[in-house]
Each structure stands twice: as structure tokens, then as C-alpha cells.
Design a protein around this motif. Structure first.
Motif, PDB file in Angstrom:
ATOM      1  N   THR A 365       0.857  -1.180   0.000  1.00 17.49           N
ATOM      2  CA  THR A 365       0.000   0.000   0.000  1.00 17.49           C
ATOM      3  C   THR A 365       0.897   1.234   0.000  1.00 17.49           C
ATOM      4  O   THR A 365       2.118   1.118   0.134  1.00 17.49           O
ATOM      5  N   THR A 366       0.267   2.404  -0.117  1.00 13.28           N
ATOM      6  CA  THR A 366       1.078   3.633  -0.083  1.00 13.28           C
ATOM      7  C   THR A 366       1.789   3.754   1.265  1.00 13.28           C
ATOM      8  O   THR A 366       2.959   4.143   1.328  1.00 13.28           O
ATOM      9  N   LEU A 369       4.766   1.599   1.239  1.00 12.00           N
ATOM     10  CA  LEU A 369       5.849   2.160   0.424  1.00 12.00           C
ATOM     11  C   LEU A 369       6.611   3.231   1.196  1.00 12.00           C
ATOM     12  O   LEU A 369       7.842   3.297   1.161  1.00 12.00           O
ATOM     13  N   TYR A 370       5.858   4.069   1.901  1.00 13.14           N
ATOM     14  CA  TYR A 370       6.539   5.094   2.710  1.00 13.14           C
ATOM     15  C   TYR A 370       7.374   4.455   3.813  1.00 13.14           C
ATOM     16  O   TYR A 370       8.506   4.863   4.081  1.00 13.14           O
ATOM     17  N   TYR A 424      -1.003   8.006   6.009  1.00 14.12           N
ATOM     18  CA  TYR A 424      -1.806   7.077   5.193  1.00 14.12           C
ATOM     19  C   TYR A 424      -2.365   5.954   6.062  1.00 14.12           C
ATOM     20  O   TYR A 424      -3.446   5.448   5.810  1.00 14.12           O
ATOM     21  N   GLU A 437      -5.692   5.405  -2.795  1.00 13.66           N
ATOM     22  CA  GLU A 437      -4.438   4.681  -3.055  1.00 13.66           C
ATOM     23  C   GLU A 437      -3.843   5.091  -4.395  1.00 13.66           C
ATOM     24  O   GLU A 437      -2.621   5.165  -4.550  1.00 13.66           O
ATOM     25  N   GLY A 440      -2.308   8.213  -3.954  1.00 13.98           N
ATOM     26  CA  GLY A 440      -1.234   7.941  -3.005  1.00 13.98           C
ATOM     27  C   GLY A 440       0.025   7.445  -3.698  1.00 13.98           C
ATOM     28  O   GLY A 440       1.136   7.843  -3.350  1.00 13.98           O
ATOM     29  N   ARG A 441      -0.155   6.558  -4.696  1.00 14.75           N
ATOM     30  CA  ARG A 441       1.029   6.051  -5.418  1.00 14.75           C
ATOM     31  C   ARG A 441       1.747   7.188  -6.140  1.00 14.75           C
ATOM     32  O   ARG A 441       2.977   7.277  -6.124  1.00 14.75           O
ATOM     33  N   ASN A 443       1.594  10.306  -5.353  1.00 16.28           N
ATOM     34  CA  ASN A 443       2.159  11.120  -4.274  1.00 16.28           C
ATOM     35  C   ASN A 443       3.479  10.520  -3.794  1.00 16.28           C
ATOM     36  O   ASN A 443       4.507  11.222  -3.695  1.00 16.28           O
ATOM     37  N   PHE A 444       3.493   9.196  -3.553  1.00 16.32           N
ATOM     38  CA  PHE A 444       4.704   8.566  -3.031  1.00 16.32           C
ATOM     39  C   PHE A 444       5.848   8.649  -4.031  1.00 16.32           C
ATOM     40  O   PHE A 444       6.955   9.094  -3.696  1.00 16.32           O
ATOM     41  N   TRP A 445       5.600   8.198  -5.257  1.00 22.82           N
ATOM     42  CA  TRP A 445       6.724   8.088  -6.186  1.00 22.82           C
ATOM     43  C   TRP A 445       7.312   9.447  -6.544  1.00 22.82           C
ATOM     44  O   TRP A 445       8.525   9.609  -6.682  1.00 22.82           O
ATOM     45  N   ASN A 503      -4.890  14.836  -2.278  1.00 29.02           N
ATOM     46  CA  ASN A 503      -5.456  13.544  -1.846  1.00 29.02           C
ATOM     47  C   ASN A 503      -6.261  13.714  -0.551  1.00 29.02           C
ATOM     48  O   ASN A 503      -7.371  13.184  -0.425  1.00 29.02           O
TER      49      ASN A 503
END
Lengths: 655, 150
Positions: A365-366, A369-370, A424, A437, A440-441, A443-445, A503
Motif C-alpha cells: 500500500t502507499t 511504500l513510505y 496514510y 491509493e 497515493g502512489r 504522491n509517493f513516487w 489527496n
């Protein structure tokens, strides 16, 4: 809280959020709506969210300051900023991120989560909790008032003397910073005391010291650290202010003062502070990551000990910020040794996280990943940090962009990435809705790539010799491309953060309904509805293991936890007080109603500090300071006036 | 109908062997190492620093009265090492007395942390040993690094 009832045995009931008991508790614990409730609430959940929102606001302001600096540094010989403007920007950026964002954001999560994780109804001292927030906000506004007036701090966040003394820095800039830090220190101190008492005395029965969630350990540990570290910096800044305004000579070399005294006092605080702003984030990762790995954290006992040991060792490494000051070899080597040793507990946590992922069944999940990227950033930031533990290496690296890169891997990699993962993870609990999500992806990358694009090359910039805190540079030193790449990365990182806010705002309205336990989490906060009711738990749960909600599948613990059936405490606002080590119930605690006192005392203190800064311009400032002192004293008197409801007034003996 | 609180849960006690180890023994074991490290660091730093940097200027040689300071620094470290080691030993003894407090052996304790008495005992073993190493690092420096100069 007030201790009043030792001999009343609470009843035991099974209760849900739609029972008559829950309705009674709702009426008892609910904050009054509207403006009055806004200023008087002592609900830890509302205060926690306020901390988070305010800290994010400061993150945005500090981030915008950084972006302006990165434009100035994108190319050589840029003239967007004057040297004085640049000085104020890097100083305000540093102090904003380190003091007004990094710890308050963690305090926000801890405020929100502590009673929920511990199975309690509020923090131990709810009014002190509200006071801590208001003082944080007031001191932030106080410090930023200087910037708005064009007198922002301009000597860097560590503010070395003699440049910070009046002879070299005659404006009110340093006075604002000095008084603002003393003011902020009050918030940090009372908040820390509150976290300690809450963790030690208001846990659910059965939650012995070895069953505490790791995030609780992180915040508990740094709260102890704060109580030892903050007095040092408050003293340092107060002495500085006296040197500047009252003519004392603590740091003044022309009158046998000691500039190194500043550095000692500051770094005795500031190096432990580095751990203060990462250990709770490490705790968030240690609690959140296993949920997505579908297994408990590997090596809980060692990880918690490593958290505590890191904080303890963190008090013995301050001199590694002073290797270049000319202190004797042998004295330096002791602190070099400690700085190497501190890698051992840090490494324990890293290996435990990796082993948890390795032996688990990760759900990507996001938040995961974080958390996972946090481990990588932690390693890079840790390795670059331990390089400066070596005295000869530090002689080369100090005051270069290498150190700037290192501190950003610590602050962004080990604080912000943990916080974003935590956001998250716990956003559904706070709002009742899931963050997207898909967004979120993105946002994360974007955040991840932008951050590394910006700050990984910065190590090279430093190794190529670029000193920190220069407002521009000539074109022929080989730094041009690296600086341009860093600027591109910084803007990409900012865009990633913007996506986070998109988000959040989108999900607050349109996010999927979360339910009580969307991630199948193991700890007590996931046993209550999302968002939790004002009283948190209709009945106080009793726990028999560290994972009350995973107990059946893990088979750990000695007995069986009881979450839906527990202690009934409804004779007014009450929670249970338990013993420090084994969390055995020993007293019923009376909790205070909402109150104006935290806000009004903060107002009184704000008048006092404003008066002190006004003394720079007019002696009437002393009158304002005195008025603030009187207001504060009156406010405290009202606050502490004994209340019968809290059991603070002796009852007449019955005939 | 609500029931009184006594004997109504099957939660068990988190520290069934609490009576086997006294609290002073538990906390001596836990705190001896860190306390010894903290005290020796402040002492040896203060002495080593003052010997060469008593006021404004760094000196090439120790100030009079501090020329024989290195053996003193070494002695302080030896005492600190002994205290840290004693903390580890006391904790080891505590661990032996409480190791069956909850199910599973050492690995289970490291993973789940169950059994409060043995949990703190194991912490004591680790802090005693860990801070022994930290003090040993400083001891190496006492013998391997020149006192004055920068």
C-alpha cells in the motif's frame, strides 16, 4: 486529572457505541460545538489534529522558503535574493522545519493516538495538553512575526555567537528568535511531562511495560529526553537575550565571556533533539510496517531497547558538532567513540524492519511504500551521519553541503517519510475515510524520486567543496549542474507534497468509508469506530498481550484480552489509573471539563513575551511584560482553583 | 447486569515472577551500564579537556597538576567498566530467576516481550554489555590518542 477514588470497584460490562452507557458517555465527553468549543476543548483527538494541521502549515511555509532559496542557487551568480534576505530565509527555513514542524507533527500523532493505543479516554492532563498546543501556536506566530516585519532570524538555526550578539547583529532578529525559543520550550516541556505521565499511569489494565506499542515507547523516550535537553537550549537563548538586552557577558569575548559556552549548551540540546524528531517516527514505522507485513515486528524487545539506548547515547555525542572548534584531541575522541557506538542500536531497528518484511507477507500500500522507503532513507542518512563521527573526516565535511544533505536525509527521510506513512495508515482512523491509493502512489513516487533527486547529489556538492549558507557562487567551481539538479528535485518533492494535500482534501469528501479496522491492525485504536467517539472506549479494555486484536492467531500472551467487555467508568468524566510497571488498576481518575484556562494563560504569556521583545524599541515594553506576568499568574490561579467535581475539595465528614 | 471487577477477566498477570527478583536488583541491572557510561564520559571529558584547554588558548602540554592525568582517566574508565559489567551480571542473575515467567525461551522473549520481569532483566543484560563496549571505546582512546593538540 485528579486522584479521588481508590476504593470504588468499577463495574464490568459489555458495551458498544450504541448502548445506553455509550450515549451517557457521549454527553459527558463531547466538546461544545462552535467557537466556545474551539477555544476550550481538551479532547486529545481534536488537539492532536490541530497539532498535525499546524505543523503541516509550517512545513508548507518552510518548504516555500526552501524553494525560493533553490531558485537563487539554481544557477551561479543569481540575484533573486540579497545576502541579508538569503540569511533570513535559510535561518527561518531551518528553525521552522526543525522546531515548528518536525517535533510538533510527531506530537500531533502521539496526542491523537496515545489514549487510543493505551486504552484510555484522554491524556493524563487534558488541560495541559491544550495549553501545550496553544503555546506552540503562539510561539510559532511570535517567531514568524519577526519575519513578517523583516527582522527574521538571520544566523542559521544554530545561531552561533559572537555573530548573534548585538555588536554584530544589532537588529531585533536574534531577540525574536531567542525569546521565541524560550516560549516554545514551555510547550515542549509541558507536553513531554504529559506524555510521560500518560504512558506510565493511564494504560489499560494488563498493558504492562513490556506490552506497550513501540510508538508509545518512542514518544515516551523522547519526552524524557526533552525534559533533559530543553532546559539547556532555553538557558542558552535566555543568556543570549540577556547579553543582547541587559548587558551581561556570558558569550562576550571582550569581557571574558565564552563563545564555546553557546555551542556546548546548544548542542547538548540539539543533538538529542535529532533523535527526538526521529525516534517517534521510527516508532510509527515499527507499529505500522508489521500490519502490512501480516506479522508482528521482529525483535520487539531489542527494538524498544534500541530506541531507549539511542536516546541515552544521544546525550553523549554533542561534541561531534564541535570537532572543528579546536578542542583537544583526546576530549574529541571520546565523543567520536560514542558517535560510532550509537550506530549499533540504530542498526538493530533497521535489521528488525528488514527482517519483518523478509519474513512477512507484505501488502503493498502507499503506507507500506513510505515505511519501506523510510528504511532506505534511514540507512543513507545514518551512514552519512556516522561518517562525520570520524574526526578527520569531519574536518573535511563540516560546513559543507555534505552536512546539509545528511540533515535532510534525517529530517525528510526519517521524519517526513515516516510521518507520511503514518498519515496514510492512521488517516482512516482520524477521519473515517480512506485516502485514495491511486493518488497515493503518485504522491509517493513523485515525493520519493524528487527527494532523492534533490538531496543525493547534494552529498557530491559538499564533497566538491561547496560551503553551506552562501547566497550564490561563481560559475567555474563545478557546482552548477549539481545545484540545478537539486533545484529540480526540490520542486518535484514540493509537487509530491502538493499531491498529498490534493489527496487529503479529495478523500475527506469522497474517500471510501474506512470502518473501525480497515488494515486489520492489531492494537487497541483499531477496536473503536473511525473516527472514535469523544470518550474513545465505552468500557476500559483489559489486555493480555501486545496484540489484543491478533491474539487468537498469534497465541502470544498469558491470558485473553477483553476489549468489548471492560470497566465501566461513568460517574462523570473518568478514566482508570494503573501502576507503572504492570498496569494494574489502582485508582479512578477524575478528568477535567473543557476549559478556557489553557487559552487565557497562553494569551497572558504572549502579552509577556511581546512585552519583552518591545523592550528592544521602548522601555514601556517592561510594563507590558509585567502585565503579561500578572495575567499569566491570574490565569494559572483560575486554572488551579480547586474543583469539587475533580475531587480537589475535601468533603465534609458524614455524621 | 453489571458485575464487580474482581476476578472477572482471564487476562492473567503480566509478571508472574515479579516476586523472584527485587525491584532494586532489576533497576540496578538496567541502569548501571548507562549511568556508568554517562558519569565516566562527563568526568574524562572534563578532565581531558581542562588539562589542555583551561582557558582561552589550547596548550601543547597539560597544565601543571594535570601531567599525570592519563592514568587517572584510565582508572575512571576501569571503574566504569566494572560497574557496567556488574549491571550485566546482576541482570543475568535476574534473567535466570525469571526466564520461565512466560512461555518460550530467549527467542520468544526477544520477539514478543512477554513476561515483564524477564523483559527488564534481558534489557539489563543488553544495556550492561552494550555500555561496557561504549566505555571500552573510550578506554582505547585514553591509551591511543595524544592528550593535547588538535
Amino acid at each position: 486529572m485528579a486522584v479521588t477514588e481508590y476504593d470504588r470497584a468499577p463495574l464490568v460490562e459489555e458495551s458498544t457505541t450504541d448502548s445506553p452507557l455509550a450515549r451517557k458517555l457521549e454527553a459527558l465527553w463531547e466538546t461544545e460545538p462552535g467557537i466556545v468549543g474551539f477555544f476550550t476543548t481538551v479532547d486529545h483527538k481534536k488537539i492532536g489534529i490541530r497539532y498535525i494541521v499546524t505543523a503541516f502549515a509550517f512545513l508548507v511555509v518552510g518548504g516555500l522558503e526552501a524553494l525560493v532559496m533553490r531558485i537563487q542557487l539554481a544557477r551561479p551568480n543569481m540575484t533573486l535574493l540579497t545576502p541579508e534576505q538569503y540569511d533570513q530565509l535559510f535561518s527561518m527555513h531551518g528553525l521552522t522545519m526543525i522546531f515548528l514542524y518536525a517535533l510538533p507533527i510527531l506530537s500531533g500523532f502521539s496526542n491523537y493516538l496515545f489514549p487510543l493505543l493505551l486504552g484510555s479516554r484522554d491524556m493524563a492532563f487534558p488541560r495541559l495538553n491544550a495549553f501545550s498546543y496553544w503555546v506552540y501556536l503562539a510561539s510559532g506566530i511570535f517567531i514568524y512575526a519577526s519575519f513578517a516585519m523583516g527582522h527574521g532570524a538571520n544566523d542559521g538555526w544554530f545561531n552561533y555567537v559572537p555573530y548573534a550578539l548585538k555588536a554584530y547583529n544589532p537588529g531585533p532578529n536574534m531577540d525574536f528568535y531567542a525569546l521565541g525559543m524560550v516560549f516554545l520550550g514551555i510547550s515542549t516541556t509541558v507536553g513531554s511531562a504529559n506524555f510521560i505521565v500518560t504512558a506510565f499511569r493511564t494504560r489499560a489494565p494488563g498493558m504492562s511495560i513490556n506490552r506497550l506499542p513501540i510508538m508509545t515507547w518512542g514518544t515516551l523516550t523522547v519526552s524524557f529526553g526533552n525534559l533533559f535537553a530543553v532546559p539547556s537550549v532555553s538557558l542558552a537563548f535566555f543568556l543570549l537575550w540577556m547579553d543582547r538586552q541587559l548587558g551581561t557577558h556570558f558569550y562576550d569575548t571582550t569581557a571574558d565571556g565564552q563563545p564555546l559556552l553557546w555551542q556546548h549548551l546548544f548542542w547538548m540540546f540539539a543533538h538529542p533533539w535529532v533523535y527526538v524528531i526521529v525516534l517517534p517516527a521510527m516508532g510509527m514505522v515499527s507499529d505500522g510496517l508489521p500490519t502490512f507485513c501480516r506479522r508482528p515486528l521482529v525483535g520487539y524487545t531489542a527494538v524498544v531497547l534500541s530506541t531507549v539506548a539511542t536516546m541515552v547515547l544521544g546525550f553523549g555525542v554533542w561534541l561531534h558538532h564541535m570537532f572543528a572548534t579546536g578542542l583537544p584531541f583526546l576530549a574529541l575522541s571520546f565523543f567520536s567513540g560514542s558517535s560510532f557506538i550509537i550506530t549499533i542500536p540504530s542498526a538493530v531497528a533497521v535489521f528488525a524492519w528488514i527482517a519483518t518484511i523478509w519474513t512477512g507477507r507484505p501488502v503493498i500500500t502507499t503506507a507500506f511504500l513510505y515505511f519501506a522507503s523510510f528504511i532506505a532513507m534511514f540507512t543513507i542518512g545514518g551512514v552519512s551521519g556516522v561518517m562525520t563521527a570520524s574526526v578527520p573526516a569531519d574536518f573535511q565535511l563540516t560546513d559543507t553541503y555534505f552536512v546539509v544533505a545528511h540533515i535532510h536525509y534525517v529530517l525528510i527521510g526519517i521524519n517526513l517519510f515516516g510521518v507520511l506513512g503514518g498519515l496514510y495508515f492512521w488517516f482512516p482512523k482520524m477521519t473515517g475515510r480512506m485516502l485514495s491509493e491511486r493518488l497515493g502512489r503518485w504522491n509517493f513516487w513523485i515525493t520519493f524520486i524528487g527527494f532523492n533527486l534533490g538531496f543525493l547529489p547534494m552529498h557530491l556538492t559538499g564533497l566538491f567543496g561547496m560551503p553551506r549558507r552562501i547566497y550564490t557562487y561563481p560559475p567555474d567551481l563545478g557546482w552548477n549542474t549539481l545545484n540545478l539538479v537539486t533545484t529540480v528535485g526540490a520542486f518535484m518533492l514540493a509537487f509530491g507534497i502538493l499531491l498529498l494535500f490534493v489527496n487529503i482534501f479529495h478523500s475527506l469528501r469522497h474517500g471510501r468509508i474506512a470502518g473501525p479496522n480497515p488494515w486489520d491492525g492489531p492494537s487497541l485504536e483499531w477496536a473503536v469506530p473511525s473516527p472514535p467517539p469523544p470518550y474513545n472506549f465505552a468500557v476500559i479494555p483489559v489486555v493480555a498481550s501486545r496484540h489484543p486484536l491478533w491474539e487468537k492467531r498469534l497465541g502470544e500472551g498469558i491470558g485473553e484480552s477483553s476489549v468489548a467487555r471492560g470497566l465501566v467508568l461513568d460517574h462523570g468524566k473518568e478514566t482508570i489509573g494503573t501502576t507503572v510497571l504492570d498496569a494494574q488498576p489502582d485508582v479512578i481518575l477524575k478528568m477535567p471539563e473543557d476549559s478556557w484556562s489553557p487559552f487565557t494563560v497562553t494569551l497572558g504569556m504572549s502579552v509577556g513575551f511581546t512585552g519583552l521583545i518591545l523592550t528592544y524599541w521602548t522601555p514601556y515594553g517592561w510594563a507590558a511584560a509585567a502585565a503579561g506576568l500578572v495575567l499569566t499568574g491570574l490565569g494559572v490561579l483560575v486554572w488551579l482553583w480547586p474543583e469539587r467535581k475533580l475531587g480537589q475539595v475535601a468533603e465534609h465528614a458524614h455524621a | 447486569m453489571a458485575e464487580p471487577v474482581v476476578h472477572t477477566f482471564e487476562a492473567g498477570h503480566p509478571a508472574p515472577h515479579a516476586d523472584r527478583v527485587s525491584l532494586p536488583a532489576l533497576f540496578y541491572g538496567l541502569c548501571a551500564g548507562p549511568a556508568a557510561w554517562g558519569a565516566q564520559l562527563l568526568l574524562i571529558y572534563g578532565l581531558a579537556s581542562y588539562a589542555c584547554f583551561p582557558s582561552e588558548m589550547l596548550r601543547d602540554a597539560p597544565v601543571p597538576g594535570f601531567r599525570g592525568i592519563v592514568p587517572v582517566l584510565a582508572a575512571i574508565n576501569v571503574v566504569a567498566l566494572a560497574i557496567a559489567a556488574s549491571g550485566a551480571v546482576v541482570s543475568w542473575r535476574n534473567w535466570r530467576l525469571s526466564q520461565s515467567e512466560a512461555k518460550g525461551a530467549g527467542r520468544h522473549l526477544l520477539e514478543a516481550g512477554e513476561g515483564r520481569t524477564r523483559f527488564i532483566s534481558v534489557w539489563g543484560v543488553l544495556t550492561g554489555a552494550g555500555f561496557f563496549v561504549a566505555i571500552a571505546f573510550d578506554t582505547i582512546a585514553v591509551f591511543g590518542v595524544p592528550l593535547c593538540g588538535s
